[in-house]
Design a protein around this motif. Sequence first.
Motif, PDB file in Angstrom:
ATOM      1  N   TYR A   1       0.859  -1.181   0.000  1.00  0.00           N
ATOM      2  CA  TYR A   1       0.000   0.000   0.000  1.00  0.00           C
ATOM      3  C   TYR A   1       0.893   1.227   0.000  1.00  0.00           C
ATOM      4  N   LEU A   2       0.845   1.994  -1.094  1.00  0.00           N
ATOM      5  CA  LEU A   2       1.571   3.254  -1.176  1.00  0.00           C
ATOM      6  C   LEU A   2       0.643   4.336  -0.631  1.00  0.00           C
ATOM      7  N   LYS A   3       0.943   4.766   0.572  1.00  0.00           N
ATOM      8  CA  LYS A   3       0.086   5.702   1.311  1.00  0.00           C
ATOM      9  C   LYS A   3       0.525   7.131   1.043  1.00  0.00           C
ATOM     10  N   THR A   4      -0.436   7.976   0.795  1.00  0.00           N
ATOM     11  CA  THR A   4      -0.156   9.386   0.573  1.00  0.00           C
ATOM     12  C   THR A   4      -1.312  10.232   1.096  1.00  0.00           C
ATOM     13  N   SER A   5      -1.025  11.468   1.416  1.00  0.00           N
ATOM     14  CA  SER A   5      -2.052  12.368   1.953  1.00  0.00           C
ATOM     15  C   SER A   5      -2.907  12.949   0.832  1.00  0.00           C
ATOM     16  N   VAL A   6      -4.065  13.463   1.194  1.00  0.00           N
ATOM     17  CA  VAL A   6      -4.931  14.124   0.228  1.00  0.00           C
ATOM     18  C   VAL A   6      -4.228  15.352  -0.345  1.00  0.00           C
ATOM     19  N   ASP A   7      -3.476  16.080   0.491  1.00  0.00           N
ATOM     20  CA  ASP A   7      -2.726  17.241  -0.012  1.00  0.00           C
ATOM     21  C   ASP A   7      -1.768  16.833  -1.120  1.00  0.00           C
ATOM     22  N   GLN A   8      -1.047  15.735  -0.893  1.00  0.00           N
ATOM     23  CA  GLN A   8      -0.096  15.250  -1.896  1.00  0.00           C
ATOM     24  C   GLN A   8      -0.832  14.785  -3.155  1.00  0.00           C
ATOM     25  N   GLN A   9      -1.970  14.112  -2.970  1.00  0.00           N
ATOM     26  CA  GLN A   9      -2.766  13.678  -4.126  1.00  0.00           C
ATOM     27  C   GLN A   9      -3.191  14.883  -4.961  1.00  0.00           C
ATOM     28  N   LEU A  10      -3.663  15.929  -4.298  1.00  0.00           N
ATOM     29  CA  LEU A  10      -4.095  17.133  -5.014  1.00  0.00           C
ATOM     30  C   LEU A  10      -2.929  17.751  -5.787  1.00  0.00           C
ATOM     31  N   ALA A  11      -1.777  17.827  -5.156  1.00  0.00           N
ATOM     32  CA  ALA A  11      -0.609  18.408  -5.817  1.00  0.00           C
ATOM     33  C   ALA A  11      -0.210  17.582  -7.045  1.00  0.00           C
ATOM     34  N   ARG A  12      -0.254  16.266  -6.915  1.00  0.00           N
ATOM     35  CA  ARG A  12       0.195  15.390  -8.009  1.00  0.00           C
ATOM     36  C   ARG A  12      -0.821  15.246  -9.133  1.00  0.00           C
ATOM     37  N   THR A  13      -2.102  15.514  -8.858  1.00  0.00           N
ATOM     38  CA  THR A  13      -3.136  15.320  -9.883  1.00  0.00           C
ATOM     39  C   THR A  13      -3.756  16.635 -10.353  1.00  0.00           C
ATOM     40  N   ALA A  14      -3.226  17.759  -9.905  1.00  0.00           N
ATOM     41  CA  ALA A  14      -3.839  19.075 -10.167  1.00  0.00           C
ATOM     42  C   ALA A  14      -4.112  19.340 -11.647  1.00  0.00           C
ATOM     43  N   HIS A  15      -3.208  18.931 -12.520  1.00  0.00           N
ATOM     44  CA  HIS A  15      -3.354  19.252 -13.945  1.00  0.00           C
ATOM     45  C   HIS A  15      -3.716  18.037 -14.787  1.00  0.00           C
ATOM     46  N   ASP A  16      -4.108  16.963 -14.131  1.00  0.00           N
ATOM     47  CA  ASP A  16      -4.409  15.716 -14.831  1.00  0.00           C
ATOM     48  C   ASP A  16      -5.896  15.644 -15.145  1.00  0.00           C
ATOM     49  N   ARG A  17      -6.243  15.771 -16.395  1.00  0.00           N
ATOM     50  CA  ARG A  17      -7.655  15.742 -16.821  1.00  0.00           C
ATOM     51  C   ARG A  17      -8.112  14.313 -17.139  1.00  0.00           C
ATOM     52  N   LYS A  18      -7.233  13.335 -16.944  1.00  0.00           N
ATOM     53  CA  LYS A  18      -7.587  11.947 -17.250  1.00  0.00           C
ATOM     54  C   LYS A  18      -8.035  11.183 -16.009  1.00  0.00           C
ATOM     55  N   ARG A  19      -8.467  11.876 -15.002  1.00  0.00           N
ATOM     56  CA  ARG A  19      -8.944  11.260 -13.763  1.00  0.00           C
ATOM     57  C   ARG A  19     -10.442  11.544 -13.641  1.00  0.00           C
ATOM     58  N   PRO A  20     -11.275  10.644 -14.167  1.00  0.00           N
ATOM     59  CA  PRO A  20     -12.720  10.920 -14.207  1.00  0.00           C
ATOM     60  C   PRO A  20     -13.332  11.236 -12.847  1.00  0.00           C
ATOM     61  N   LEU A  21     -12.849  10.612 -11.798  1.00  0.00           N
ATOM     62  CA  LEU A  21     -13.444  10.842 -10.481  1.00  0.00           C
ATOM     63  C   LEU A  21     -13.099  12.214  -9.907  1.00  0.00           C
ATOM     64  N   LEU A  22     -12.124  12.898 -10.518  1.00  0.00           N
ATOM     65  CA  LEU A  22     -11.752  14.230 -10.027  1.00  0.00           C
ATOM     66  C   LEU A  22     -12.375  15.364 -10.830  1.00  0.00           C
ATOM     67  N   GLN A  23     -13.165  15.031 -11.827  1.00  0.00           N
ATOM     68  CA  GLN A  23     -13.819  16.066 -12.622  1.00  0.00           C
ATOM     69  C   GLN A  23     -15.069  16.535 -11.866  1.00  0.00           C
ATOM     70  N   THR A  24     -14.803  17.318 -10.833  1.00  0.00           N
ATOM     71  CA  THR A  24     -15.845  17.769  -9.916  1.00  0.00           C
ATOM     72  C   THR A  24     -15.502  19.165  -9.418  1.00  0.00           C
ATOM     73  N   GLU A  25     -16.487  19.832  -8.849  1.00  0.00           N
ATOM     74  CA  GLU A  25     -16.295  21.177  -8.298  1.00  0.00           C
ATOM     75  C   GLU A  25     -15.287  21.201  -7.155  1.00  0.00           C
ATOM     76  N   ASP A  26     -15.278  20.132  -6.356  1.00  0.00           N
ATOM     77  CA  ASP A  26     -14.444  20.094  -5.154  1.00  0.00           C
ATOM     78  C   ASP A  26     -13.605  18.815  -5.101  1.00  0.00           C
ATOM     79  N   PRO A  27     -12.475  18.796  -5.823  1.00  0.00           N
ATOM     80  CA  PRO A  27     -11.631  17.593  -5.849  1.00  0.00           C
ATOM     81  C   PRO A  27     -11.164  17.153  -4.455  1.00  0.00           C
ATOM     82  N   ARG A  28     -10.896  18.105  -3.562  1.00  0.00           N
ATOM     83  CA  ARG A  28     -10.452  17.741  -2.208  1.00  0.00           C
ATOM     84  C   ARG A  28     -11.530  16.920  -1.496  1.00  0.00           C
ATOM     85  N   ALA A  29     -12.757  17.378  -1.549  1.00  0.00           N
ATOM     86  CA  ALA A  29     -13.849  16.654  -0.892  1.00  0.00           C
ATOM     87  C   ALA A  29     -14.002  15.263  -1.514  1.00  0.00           C
ATOM     88  N   ARG A  30     -13.853  15.170  -2.830  1.00  0.00           N
ATOM     89  CA  ARG A  30     -13.967  13.874  -3.500  1.00  0.00           C
ATOM     90  C   ARG A  30     -12.850  12.944  -3.034  1.00  0.00           C
TER      91      ARG A  30
END
Length: 180
Positions: A102-131
């Motif tokens: 299990y590669l564990k990472t924080s939500v902050d790190q996830q947001l930083a690493r996926t900020a410009h990635d439009r190929k993440r269908p589950l993040l195409q939302t108004e509030d990616p942090r909440a998702r």
Amino acid sequence: MKVPGSVFLVGPMGAGKSTIGRQLARSLGKTFVDSDREIEARTGVDIPLIFELEGEEGFRDREQDVIAELSSRPDIVLATGGGAVLREANRHHLGGRGTVIYLKTSVDQQLARTAHDRKRPLLQTEDPRARLEALMQVREPLYREISDLVVETDGCTVKDVVRRIIRRLERQPGVGPAHV
């Protein structure tokens, strides 16, 4: 170092499963496979389009078939999608056929690493942090349930994470030079 069997990487999107997996496979002398890339290669379309046409359930069906097949291959490092653990069949195959990390990472790190990635269908939302927080609440217990090792990736280089994984694998019973 040669580690017997396959190694399966689980964790949330942005944890580094593909990048770390590629390097880990090189270091362990194994073949690297990414379940998401395998699905795209087999269907000829990208994952966002699969989500659009078939919904998440359709994608999860395809993912389950691919993981059942890939997890039975010998000597691979497999990077799974963040939601692969949602299906009991996937957890059964991964947990029963290799070493699960299990590669564990924080939500902050996830947001930083996926900020410009439009190929993440589950993040195409108004509030990616909440998702991401909602996804972690559901998935974190499942990651932990099937993992043999938990490795933090926040603030670490790929090389550092790979080194830590190898050190931990060497300490696992039945793994390492004395057992090769």
